[in-house]
Design a protein around this motif. Structure first.
Motif, PDB file in Angstrom:
ATOM      1  N   SER A 152       0.830  -1.199   0.000  1.00 12.64           N
ATOM      2  CA  SER A 152       0.000   0.000   0.000  1.00 12.64           C
ATOM      3  C   SER A 152       0.869   1.255   0.000  1.00 12.64           C
ATOM      4  O   SER A 152       0.626   2.193  -0.765  1.00 12.64           O
ATOM      5  CB  SER A 152      -0.917  -0.020   1.217  1.00 12.64           C
ATOM      6  N   ALA A 157      -4.374   2.920  -2.205  1.00 13.98           N
ATOM      7  CA  ALA A 157      -5.078   1.678  -1.888  1.00 13.98           C
ATOM      8  C   ALA A 157      -4.769   1.292  -0.450  1.00 13.98           C
ATOM      9  O   ALA A 157      -3.613   1.200  -0.069  1.00 13.98           O
ATOM     10  CB  ALA A 157      -4.641   0.568  -2.831  1.00 13.98           C
ATOM     11  N   ARG A 158      -5.812   1.092   0.338  1.00 13.94           N
ATOM     12  CA  ARG A 158      -5.625   0.648   1.724  1.00 13.94           C
ATOM     13  C   ARG A 158      -5.250  -0.837   1.724  1.00 13.94           C
ATOM     14  O   ARG A 158      -5.618  -1.571   0.809  1.00 13.94           O
ATOM     15  CB  ARG A 158      -6.905   0.866   2.520  1.00 13.94           C
ATOM     16  N   GLU A 191      -6.548  -3.210   3.212  1.00  9.53           N
ATOM     17  CA  GLU A 191      -7.765  -4.018   3.148  1.00  9.53           C
ATOM     18  C   GLU A 191      -8.257  -4.212   1.717  1.00  9.53           C
ATOM     19  O   GLU A 191      -9.045  -5.114   1.445  1.00  9.53           O
ATOM     20  CB  GLU A 191      -8.877  -3.376   3.988  1.00  9.53           C
ATOM     21  N   GLN A 192      -7.818  -3.349   0.805  1.00  5.86           N
ATOM     22  CA  GLN A 192      -8.241  -3.430  -0.589  1.00  5.86           C
ATOM     23  C   GLN A 192      -7.300  -4.288  -1.434  1.00  5.86           C
ATOM     24  O   GLN A 192      -7.578  -4.522  -2.599  1.00  5.86           O
ATOM     25  CB  GLN A 192      -8.310  -2.025  -1.195  1.00  5.86           C
TER      26      GLN A 192
END
Length: 64
Positions: free
Chosen positions: A36, A47-48, A50-51
């Protein structure tokens, strides 16, 4: 190779309860967090962790 075996021994002793167990289905959080940061600073992609999904291949990745 003595350094490598020493490092491996230390890693296994640090938290041996996780050895042989499945990790996060999306991939290890630390790796996703590093990706990230890289994506933001080098590519300008926000982009986190989690993504981000890390898989061993396209079939596996589509499956999850």
């Amino acid at each position: 190779m003595p350094l490598l075996s020493t490092m491996l021994k230390e890693a296994l002793e640090a938290d041996h309860s996780l050895v042989g167990k499945y990790g996060d289905p999306q991939g290890e959080h630390g790796l996703r967090a590093a990706l990230s940061e890289y994506l933001l600073h080098v590519r300008g992609v926000n982009a986190r962790p989690e993504q981000i999904v890390i898989g061993s291949g396209i079939a596996y990745s589509i499956g999850i």
